[in-house]
Design a protein around this motif. Structure first.
Motif, PDB file in Angstrom:
ATOM      1  N   SER A   5      -4.505   5.997   2.737  1.00  0.00           N
ATOM      2  CA  SER A   5      -3.504   6.353   1.729  1.00  0.00           C
ATOM      3  C   SER A   5      -2.631   5.158   1.387  1.00  0.00           C
ATOM      4  O   SER A   5      -2.239   4.973   0.223  1.00  0.00           O
ATOM      5  CB  SER A   5      -2.652   7.521   2.222  1.00  0.00           C
ATOM      6  OG  SER A   5      -1.957   7.180   3.411  1.00  0.00           O
ATOM      7  N   ASP A   6      -2.324   4.311   2.383  1.00  0.00           N
ATOM      8  CA  ASP A   6      -1.537   3.099   2.121  1.00  0.00           C
ATOM      9  C   ASP A   6      -2.291   2.168   1.168  1.00  0.00           C
ATOM     10  O   ASP A   6      -1.701   1.610   0.235  1.00  0.00           O
ATOM     11  CB  ASP A   6      -1.237   2.353   3.424  1.00  0.00           C
ATOM     12  CG  ASP A   6      -0.233   3.079   4.302  1.00  0.00           C
ATOM     13  OD1 ASP A   6       0.539   3.882   3.736  1.00  0.00           O
ATOM     14  OD2 ASP A   6      -0.233   2.847   5.518  1.00  0.00           O
ATOM     15  N   ILE A   7      -3.575   2.007   1.428  1.00  0.00           N
ATOM     16  CA  ILE A   7      -4.385   1.112   0.596  1.00  0.00           C
ATOM     17  C   ILE A   7      -4.469   1.646  -0.831  1.00  0.00           C
ATOM     18  O   ILE A   7      -4.287   0.900  -1.802  1.00  0.00           O
ATOM     19  CB  ILE A   7      -5.790   0.945   1.196  1.00  0.00           C
ATOM     20  CG1 ILE A   7      -5.698   0.191   2.539  1.00  0.00           C
ATOM     21  CG2 ILE A   7      -6.702   0.186   0.229  1.00  0.00           C
ATOM     22  CD1 ILE A   7      -7.020   0.082   3.268  1.00  0.00           C
ATOM     23  N   GLU A   8      -4.729   2.935  -0.960  1.00  0.00           N
ATOM     24  CA  GLU A   8      -4.818   3.525  -2.301  1.00  0.00           C
ATOM     25  C   GLU A   8      -3.490   3.407  -3.042  1.00  0.00           C
ATOM     26  O   GLU A   8      -3.453   3.141  -4.254  1.00  0.00           O
ATOM     27  CB  GLU A   8      -5.238   4.992  -2.213  1.00  0.00           C
ATOM     28  CG  GLU A   8      -6.659   5.217  -1.727  1.00  0.00           C
ATOM     29  CD  GLU A   8      -7.710   4.809  -2.762  1.00  0.00           C
ATOM     30  OE1 GLU A   8      -7.329   4.459  -3.897  1.00  0.00           O
ATOM     31  OE2 GLU A   8      -8.915   4.842  -2.424  1.00  0.00           O
ATOM     32  N   GLU A   9      -2.401   3.580  -2.338  1.00  0.00           N
ATOM     33  CA  GLU A   9      -1.079   3.466  -2.968  1.00  0.00           C
ATOM     34  C   GLU A   9      -0.834   2.040  -3.449  1.00  0.00           C
ATOM     35  O   GLU A   9      -0.304   1.825  -4.545  1.00  0.00           O
ATOM     36  CB  GLU A   9      -0.004   3.899  -1.971  1.00  0.00           C
ATOM     37  CG  GLU A   9       1.397   3.920  -2.562  1.00  0.00           C
ATOM     38  CD  GLU A   9       2.436   4.446  -1.579  1.00  0.00           C
ATOM     39  OE1 GLU A   9       3.613   4.070  -1.707  1.00  0.00           O
ATOM     40  OE2 GLU A   9       2.061   5.237  -0.678  1.00  0.00           O
ATOM     41  N   ARG A  10      -1.235   1.069  -2.652  1.00  0.00           N
ATOM     42  CA  ARG A  10      -1.051  -0.329  -3.053  1.00  0.00           C
ATOM     43  C   ARG A  10      -1.960  -0.689  -4.229  1.00  0.00           C
ATOM     44  O   ARG A  10      -1.581  -1.491  -5.083  1.00  0.00           O
ATOM     45  CB  ARG A  10      -1.335  -1.248  -1.863  1.00  0.00           C
ATOM     46  CG  ARG A  10      -0.320  -1.105  -0.744  1.00  0.00           C
ATOM     47  CD  ARG A  10      -0.569  -2.095   0.367  1.00  0.00           C
ATOM     48  NE  ARG A  10       0.336  -1.865   1.489  1.00  0.00           N
ATOM     49  CZ  ARG A  10       0.478  -2.705   2.513  1.00  0.00           C
ATOM     50  NH1 ARG A  10      -0.241  -3.825   2.547  1.00  0.00           N
ATOM     51  NH2 ARG A  10       1.313  -2.420   3.492  1.00  0.00           N
ATOM     52  N   ILE A  11      -3.136  -0.112  -4.245  1.00  0.00           N
ATOM     53  CA  ILE A  11      -4.048  -0.354  -5.370  1.00  0.00           C
ATOM     54  C   ILE A  11      -3.442   0.177  -6.660  1.00  0.00           C
ATOM     55  O   ILE A  11      -3.457  -0.495  -7.700  1.00  0.00           O
ATOM     56  CB  ILE A  11      -5.416   0.304  -5.095  1.00  0.00           C
ATOM     57  CG1 ILE A  11      -6.166  -0.467  -4.007  1.00  0.00           C
ATOM     58  CG2 ILE A  11      -6.257   0.371  -6.371  1.00  0.00           C
ATOM     59  CD1 ILE A  11      -7.445   0.202  -3.550  1.00  0.00           C
ATOM     60  N   GLU A  12      -2.900   1.394  -6.610  1.00  0.00           N
ATOM     61  CA  GLU A  12      -2.270   1.968  -7.796  1.00  0.00           C
ATOM     62  C   GLU A  12      -1.097   1.120  -8.257  1.00  0.00           C
ATOM     63  O   GLU A  12      -0.894   0.903  -9.463  1.00  0.00           O
ATOM     64  CB  GLU A  12      -1.807   3.404  -7.513  1.00  0.00           C
ATOM     65  CG  GLU A  12      -2.939   4.394  -7.299  1.00  0.00           C
ATOM     66  CD  GLU A  12      -3.765   4.599  -8.561  1.00  0.00           C
ATOM     67  OE1 GLU A  12      -3.198   4.525  -9.665  1.00  0.00           O
ATOM     68  OE2 GLU A  12      -4.978   4.825  -8.426  1.00  0.00           O
ATOM     69  N   SER A  13      -0.308   0.643  -7.325  1.00  0.00           N
ATOM     70  CA  SER A  13       0.842  -0.193  -7.667  1.00  0.00           C
ATOM     71  C   SER A  13       0.399  -1.508  -8.297  1.00  0.00           C
ATOM     72  O   SER A  13       0.966  -1.951  -9.301  1.00  0.00           O
ATOM     73  CB  SER A  13       1.675  -0.463  -6.405  1.00  0.00           C
ATOM     74  OG  SER A  13       2.735  -1.367  -6.679  1.00  0.00           O
ATOM     75  N   ALA A  14      -0.622  -2.140  -7.714  1.00  0.00           N
ATOM     76  CA  ALA A  14      -1.108  -3.417  -8.242  1.00  0.00           C
ATOM     77  C   ALA A  14      -1.696  -3.264  -9.627  1.00  0.00           C
ATOM     78  O   ALA A  14      -1.568  -4.151 -10.488  1.00  0.00           O
ATOM     79  CB  ALA A  14      -2.140  -4.011  -7.290  1.00  0.00           C
ATOM     80  N   ALA A  15      -2.336  -2.133  -9.887  1.00  0.00           N
ATOM     81  CA  ALA A  15      -2.976  -1.916 -11.185  1.00  0.00           C
ATOM     82  C   ALA A  15      -1.966  -1.762 -12.304  1.00  0.00           C
ATOM     83  O   ALA A  15      -2.325  -1.868 -13.494  1.00  0.00           O
ATOM     84  CB  ALA A  15      -3.882  -0.682 -11.117  1.00  0.00           C
TER      85      ALA A  15
END
Length: 810
Positions: A5-15
């Motif tokens: 979930s941390d990784i997915e959240e960071r991916i969404e933020s970076a996008a």
């Protein structure tokens, strides 16, 4: 260790660093820097330059031409330069900017990164193809990441296919493996850096994942899956994974102060805005003296699109007509399915979710025979399929060309040398064949048996609400015998970006279907009864019809063949006057004012049919203003097709400003997106636009390349923005909005919508209010819900100090 979930959240933020992009068949103009709207404009520009390499301001040469031609007022410029501590000498400032322009960027992409880009774009194009490839990529139904793991090991361009085959089953695990050794706090920056390497493809993936359309459901792709593939390839090609820290330090230093180009840009915008606001202020004071109770012969509701401003002036000059401006989806958020269409399209702005599914179906009340329409379409589709099959089949291609070459050659010659004649032939064929609107009606009634993801049709309550909202927003209190909801669409040939010229409020689709839906709703007797209960009295003799404005030829087609006999003469007269208006508008658009009407009309038809025409029309190029107010505020003005016009009468709105709130949270946001797309695509067409049409290469029905590969080009092409490579037709200005309403009402709405004040406080657009309750004076929004007076009272009292409108407590 970071959780999934941390990784997915960071991916969404970076996008967020990359703007969303829509497929070519439904091109949506949007702000390519939308992810940075939470920071001041100059900081966003600096960050985008670091990540994407694009220039965010016009060049010194563009500013010089604007200054020398009077588009930038000397006194306004001097004030802006002085206020920001710059030398007030324009020549010195231009020389300073020119030196910066000539320095250019020293960044160069590493060869290893180029190899990663080449491989990943090849596989993205294969996976995301929407039916154009004869041999589709295998295993797509398993999703991009899994399909890549199973098929890409056979790619000779990848140095170690076994490494791809042995990737973990889940993308997040592959991401973890590749980032092992990097501190967790660096991961978001790494994701952002990798997404920004191919912003076109990333933006398209964002949109597709968010939209969850049929293609995404059948062949899913996620940002995490794409990122896992990209990081795996970067590892194999020994390409950089993390961004250089020097870029981040440089950006922070450059973004500290408002740069010189933004000061010039603000002076340019202020010059345009002052002239616009002054004319609106004068018109506002004259409103009280012009009360006309005469019933118009017809009322036409056009889209707020800037191209409608021109045709509206000519329609009003042709007869006793009133025109209104309303967002071109006419307030009905629907997914529309044309008769025998293979797909349904969302005919509403991208910031609005479709709520209803409405299909066109044959109607017994229509005079035309649906069978004739069906037969013709089957013949056309069979012929198209046969030709495509023969052209793509290696066994038949040469014999096909040999046997049909003469006919093909003649057709190509005609399209090249006699495009206007081709237009005539195509129009004649269309007139012999029933059109969809002549055999079908939109199914607007609620169908509880609908099996789609959206409810089919609308309930009576919903229909009455959409009709009432339209009339309340427009402030219509007296109805003509004929009210025409007029959508718009463009007509071009051989143009991958043709949908960018259709209705932006309909997500890059024609607006005719939306107009037909609202007309059908308003003709419903049960709806009229509901409206009367709400105090909206639609006369018994009022008939609602739909129409569509062809923005290339300026022809307005009315879908009104089945009106009652009592209104036949009204429709015939309206059609004649629309033809007159078309001739005047075409002459204004195509020449210097000296061309005769017939020549102008033929020129617009040539542009529509000429497959070599790079500029069939200018679209919304030139847009700079958005005026919200009654038509009387602008009907005496020639705004040169540069302003969006939304009709609004503050006197008929509720005390809370519900109608104005709907405009400010909907159309205002959409027009700012459109304006930002045109702005950034003009200042850097290579990065934020799509370069020249001449070298476009459509890929998979989702976008275009420049050349034979690389990133998707997601913005507007050069030919839609510039007269020559160095001479922009579109003046790159941020949107200047003017609203005719009490300041207190506007302030109250802003206080309730932080997303609007964020855009204003960060300088993404400007807002001026002409207040009819304060002697029709103009007030400009500054920041933090505060305003400063722009114009003095009529009795020439000393200007008031900066004011802050009262905001009522909840």
């Amino acid at each position: 260790m970071s959780t999934e979930s941390d990784i997915e959240e960071r991916i969404e933020s970076a996008a967020e660093a990359v703007g969303s992009a829509w497929p070519l068949h439904s091109f949506v103009t949007s702000n390519p820097l939308s992810g940075f709207e939470d920071r001041p404009f100059h900081e966003a520009v600096a960050e985008a330059e670091r990540l994407l390499g694009g220039d965010g301001y016009p060049s010194a040469d563009v500013f010089r031409r604007a200054w020398e031609t009077g588009q930038i007022d000397d006194d306004v410029l001097a004030t802006h330069l002085s206020d920001h501590g710059f030398d007030a000498d324009p020549e010195a400032a231009l020389d300073r900017m020119a030196e910066r322009d000539s320095a250019g960027s020293t960044d160069a992409e590493a060869p290893a990164t180029e190899r990663v880009d080449a491989v990943v774009t090849k596989w993205l194009a294969a996976f995301l193809d929407q039916g154009t490839a004869e041999w589709p990529m295998p295993n797509r139904e398993a999703g991009f990441y899994e399909a890549f793991r199973t098929v890409a090991p056979h790619d000779g361009d990848i140095p170690d296919g076994e490494a791809i085959a042995s990737l973990p089953e889940r993308p997040v695990d592959a991401i973890r493996e590749r980032l092992d050794g990097y501190p967790d706090e660096r991961w978001t920056d790494i994701f952002e850096h990798q997404f920004a390497a191919l912003p076109g493809w990333t933006g398209y993936l964002k949109q597709r994942a968010a939209d969850e359309d049929a293609w995404q459901s059948t062949y899913p792709i996620s940002l995490s899956g794409y990122l896992a593939v990209r990081l795996a390839l970067a590892d194999l090609f020994d390409a950089p994974i993390a961004p250089p820290k020097t870029d981040e330090e440089r950006t922070a230093a450059e973004a500290a102060d408002v740069p010189l180009p933004e000061v010039w840009l603000s002076a340019w915008e202020a010059t345009y805005r002052e002239e616009l606001v002054e004319s609106l202020t004068d018109a506002s004071r004259a409103l009280e003296e012009t009360e006309d109770e005469t019933r118009p012969d017809a009322q036409l509701v056009f889209c707020i699109d800037t191209r409608s401003e021109v045709i509206r002036r000519h329609v009003e000059a042709a007869g006793n007509y009133e025109t209104y401006g309303y967002a071109g989806f006419f307030g009905v958020p629907m997914r529309y399915e044309g008769y025998e269409s293979e797909v349904a399209v969302d005919a509403c702005p991208p910031i609005v979710d479709a709520q209803h599914r409405i299909a066109a179906r044959p109607s017994e009340e229509k005079d035309e025979d649906p069978a004739a329409y069906d037969r013709w379409n089957r013949v056309v589709e069979a012929g198209r399929s046969a030709v495509e099959s023969l052209e793509s089949n290696a066994a038949t291609a040469f014999s096909f060309v040999e046997s049909t070459g003469v006919g093909y050659g003649a057709a190509l010659a005609a399209r090249t040398l006699l495009p206007a004649r081709v237009y005539d032939a195509a129009k004649a064929a269309d007139e012999r064949t029933p059109a969809e609107h002549e055999v079908c009606e939109p199914e607007v009634d609620y169908n509880p048996d609908g099996v789609h993801d959206l409810r089919a049709g609308l309930t009576l309550e919903e229909k009455a609400e959409y009709a009432a909202t339209a009339f309340e927003l427009l402030g219509i209190e007296q109805f003509a015998r004929v009210v025409a909801f007029t959508g718009h669409a463009s007509q071009t040939t051989n143009n991958p970006f043709d949908s960018s010229l259709d209705c932006g409020a309909c997500a890059g689709n024609p607006g005719g279907p939306s107009a037909r839906v609202l007309a059908a709703i308003c003709n419903d007797e049960a709806v009229k009864a509901e409206l009367r209960d709400r105090g909206i009295d639609v006369p018994e003799d009022t008939v609602f019809v739909a129409g569509e404005h062809n923005t290339t030829t300026d022809e307005v087609e009315l879908f009104a063949d089945d009106v009652p006999e009592s209104h036949a003469a009204d429709i015939e007269q309206l059609r004649e006057d629309l033809a007159t208006a078309r001739a005047g508008a075409a002459a204004e658009r195509t020449g210097d004012g000296t061309a005769d009407a017939e020549s102008a009309l033929r020129e617009t038809e040539r542009r529509a049919a000429d497959w070599a025409e790079t500029r069939p029309e200018w679209g919304l190029a030139g847009n700079a203003g958005f005026v919200v107010g009654p038509r009387e505020l602008t009907d005496g003005l020639d705004l040169d097709g540069r302003s969006f016009l939304h009709t609004y009468d503050w006197r008929t709105d509720s005390e809370d400003g519900d109608a104005l709130e709907a405009i400010m949270t909907g159309p205002l946001v959409v027009t700012q997106w459109i304006n930002a797309q045109y702005y950034f695509a003009t200042v850097d067409t290579a990065v934020f636009g799509s370069g020249s049409k001449v070298t476009h290469n459509p890929v998979g029905n989702v976008g275009v390349y420049q050349g034979n590969g690389g990133d998707l080009m997601t913005g507007l092409p050069t030919q839609s923005l510039k007269q020559t490579d160095d001479d922009p037709y579109h003046q790159p200005l941020r949107l200047s909005t003017a609203i005719h309403a009490p300041v207190e009402r506007v302030t109250r709405i802003l206080a309730d919508h932080a997303e609007l004040t964020e855009l204003l406080d960060n300088g993404w657009l400007s807002l001026t209010v002409v207040d009819p309750e304060q002697d029709h004076r103009a007030f400009r929004y500054e920041s933090d819900l505060s305003w400063s007076p722009v114009s003095e009272p009529v009795d020439a009292k000393p200007p008031e100090p900066e004011m802050k409108a009262a905001v009522a407590d909840d």
